[in-house]
Write a protein that holds these residues in place. Structure first.
Motif, mmCIF file in Angstrom:
data_model
loop_
_atom_site.group_PDB
_atom_site.id
_atom_site.type_symbol
_atom_site.label_atom_id
_atom_site.label_comp_id
_atom_site.label_asym_id
_atom_site.label_seq_id
_atom_site.Cartn_x
_atom_site.Cartn_y
_atom_site.Cartn_z
ATOM 1 N N CYS A 1 45.987 -0.308 35.262
ATOM 2 C CA CYS A 1 46.318 -1.719 35.510
ATOM 3 C C CYS A 1 47.404 -2.203 34.542
ATOM 4 O O CYS A 1 47.675 -1.572 33.519
ATOM 5 N N ASP B 1 50.663 5.384 34.683
ATOM 6 C CA ASP B 1 51.222 4.943 35.963
ATOM 7 C C ASP B 1 50.151 4.397 36.907
ATOM 8 O O ASP B 1 50.379 3.453 37.638
ATOM 9 N N GLU B 2 48.966 5.020 36.884
ATOM 10 C CA GLU B 2 47.912 4.609 37.819
ATOM 11 C C GLU B 2 46.987 3.547 37.208
ATOM 12 O O GLU B 2 46.012 3.150 37.833
ATOM 13 N N HIS C 1 38.656 1.753 38.388
ATOM 14 C CA HIS C 1 39.472 2.973 38.424
ATOM 15 C C HIS C 1 39.853 3.413 37.000
ATOM 16 O O HIS C 1 39.771 4.598 36.655
ATOM 17 N N ASP C 2 40.214 2.414 36.163
ATOM 18 C CA ASP C 2 40.616 2.725 34.788
ATOM 19 C C ASP C 2 39.438 3.265 33.982
ATOM 20 O O ASP C 2 39.591 4.145 33.132
ATOM 21 N N HIS D 1 48.408 9.120 32.245
ATOM 22 C CA HIS D 1 47.652 8.397 33.286
ATOM 23 C C HIS D 1 48.147 6.973 33.485
ATOM 24 O O HIS D 1 47.692 6.276 34.388
#
Ligand code: HAM
Length: 442
Positions: free
Chosen positions: A191, A188-189, A212-213, A186
């Protein structure tokens, strides 16, 4: 005019009295638990915090006030007091005495370069304790209970104690391995901070505040599934002992804490004020098994501690009216009739003060009327008047400003007279046999 440095605040007048009251309550309870005071420096070598709070923590990465002194040493304003307290225990060779546990309490300012917001300052005050040198889940319970009972003593109801177990070294190493595998796919997406955290200490990703994280973190494997038998047993004993003390708690397996030194039990106490405001954790702490060793002490010496944020406690107590009315009155206002009697007034004022009466002396040439006005404004119980007659007679005039009764009394009996007056009960019946009010006893 100079503005305050961002994130700092003045604590003055009655607000300062409230801080003192909160700190004294914690200190009294810590002393009842047989903790001893430690006053360590506000500045420490930066490396102390790098080694203890940890290179991967937000505190060390972003929030420390660090500078080079004139001798090119890297110095940091302490962001917390656990590291300095443990350092002083090691430096002063207290561990060599073999008297365990070593129980330290502390009060003082800390500094973190954080974004100031409700309940979050760049200079703030902590009270805290550290209990070092014995290995027992009941030590952790004692530490939690001290914070819990102190808050109860201050008037808090409905405290929310959150606990978790982040495991011993064996549990955490297994868990980190699993987490690394999970986050790798995960990353790559996530922070930039999380990418750094992945390299430094994958556990810190669980602290990430980016929305998001957080969604990714929610799906991550839980530490509770990777605890060693030893960690599980100790955690169960810890929980059972809290049950026995009727201290309510919630287990939250997302609680990992932002400082690197923790292992096994960690906890925070939260509270929502009647205004619906949550200032963040009122206090937080946990167990540590490697900190003493990291700071230069022997291996295998464990500890547990907790620190409370005084600012947050004062804010909640203000919101919920938990402070008792502060008594701003004084006992005596000493009034010289003119400058000739200033010296007598100062002498009488000193004697009253040294006998425990809260006293103001008029130090300016003021009219009688102006002095009375001032006495009322100061909320003085007695006006103590000295002029020519009084000096000649070795006497003093005392006016009780609540009853308006004025009497001339011998100077030598002044403090006895005031004591007697202050112990009187007005018109109420008094059945206290030790009371000096002679009016109401049979
Ligand atoms: P901490 O969670 O970083 O832990 O801080 C403890 C408490 O200090 C927090 O719960 C909060 O009340 C207060 N606090 C922290 N940062 C701020 C801030 N910027 N403004 C106002 N209040 C703040 C520690 O410091 C550990 N040393 C606790 C500990 C002791 N663990 C083991 N022993």
């Amino acid at each position: 005019m100079f503005n305050l440095v961002k994130g700092t605040h003045d604590v003055i007048l009655s607000e300062a009295d409230k801080y003192t009251f909160i700190e004294q309550t914690f200190v009294e309870i810590a002393q009842a638990f047989n903790y001893k005071e430690f006053r360590t420096p506000i500045i420490e070598a930066s490396e102390l915090f790098q080694r203890s709070v940890g290179e991967s923590s937000d505190i060390v990465r972003k929030e420390m006030y660090t500078f080079l002194d004139k001798g090119d040493r890297s110095i940091t304003l302490r962001p917390e007091l656990t590291a300095g307290t443990v350092r002083s225990i090691v430096n002063n060779k207290l561990l060599a005495l073999g008297d365990f546990p070593i129980k330290a309490y502390y009060v003082g300012p800390c500094f973190r370069y954080e974004r100031p917001q409700q309940g979050r300052y760049r200079q703030f005050n902590q009270f805290g304790i550290e209990c070092i040198g014995i290995n027992s889940p009941y030590r952790d319970v004692e530490v939690v209970s001290l914070a819990y009972y102190s808050l109860k003593m201050l008037g808090f109801k409905d405290l929310k104690l959150i606990v978790n177990c982040i495991g011993d070294d064996e549990s955490r190493n297994n868990y980190k391995e699993v987490l690394r595998k999970y986050f790798e796919s995960h990353l790559d997406e996530m922070c930039e901070d999380c990418k750094d955290r992945f390299k430094l200490n994958v556990l810190r990703i669980l602290d990430c505040k980016v929305e998001h994280d957080q969604e990714i973190v929610k799906q991550a494997p839980k530490i509770s599934d990777y605890l060693s038998e030893n960690s599980k047993n100790n955690f169960n004993k810890f929980l059972k002992s809290l049950d026995d003390l009727e201290i309510e708690y919630e287990i939250d397996d997302s609680l990992v804490r932002g400082l690197d030194y923790y292992s096994d039990v960690v906890f925070e106490i939260h509270y929502t004020s009647s205004k619906g405001l949550n200032y963040g954790a009122l206090c937080a702490g946990g167990h540590y098994n490697k900190l003493v060793q990291e700071i230069g002490g022997p291996n295998g010496v464990e500890g547990c501690g907790v620190a409370v944020g005084i600012e947050r406690i004062a804010a909640v107590m203000n919101d919920d009216n938990l402070f008792e009315e502060l008594d701003e009155s004084i006992d005596c206002y000493v009034m010289p009739m003119n400058e000739t009697y200033q010296k007598n007034a100062i002498d009488i004022g000193t004697s009253l003060r040294l006998n425990g009466f809260k006293t103001e002396v008029c130090l300016e040439n003021k009219s009688f009327k102006a002095m009375f006005k001032k006495a009322i404004k100061l909320n003085a119980r007695f006006a103590v008047i000295i002029g020519e007659n009084e000096v000649n007679n070795n006497s003093i005039v005392v006016k009780d400003l609540t009853t308006e009764i004025q009497e001339e009394i011998a100077l030598e009996s002044l403090t006895g007279y005031l004591d007697m007056k202050m112990n009187e009960h007005g018109d109420e019946e008094c059945d206290d046999p030790s009371c000096s009010c002679h009016h109401h006893h049979e």
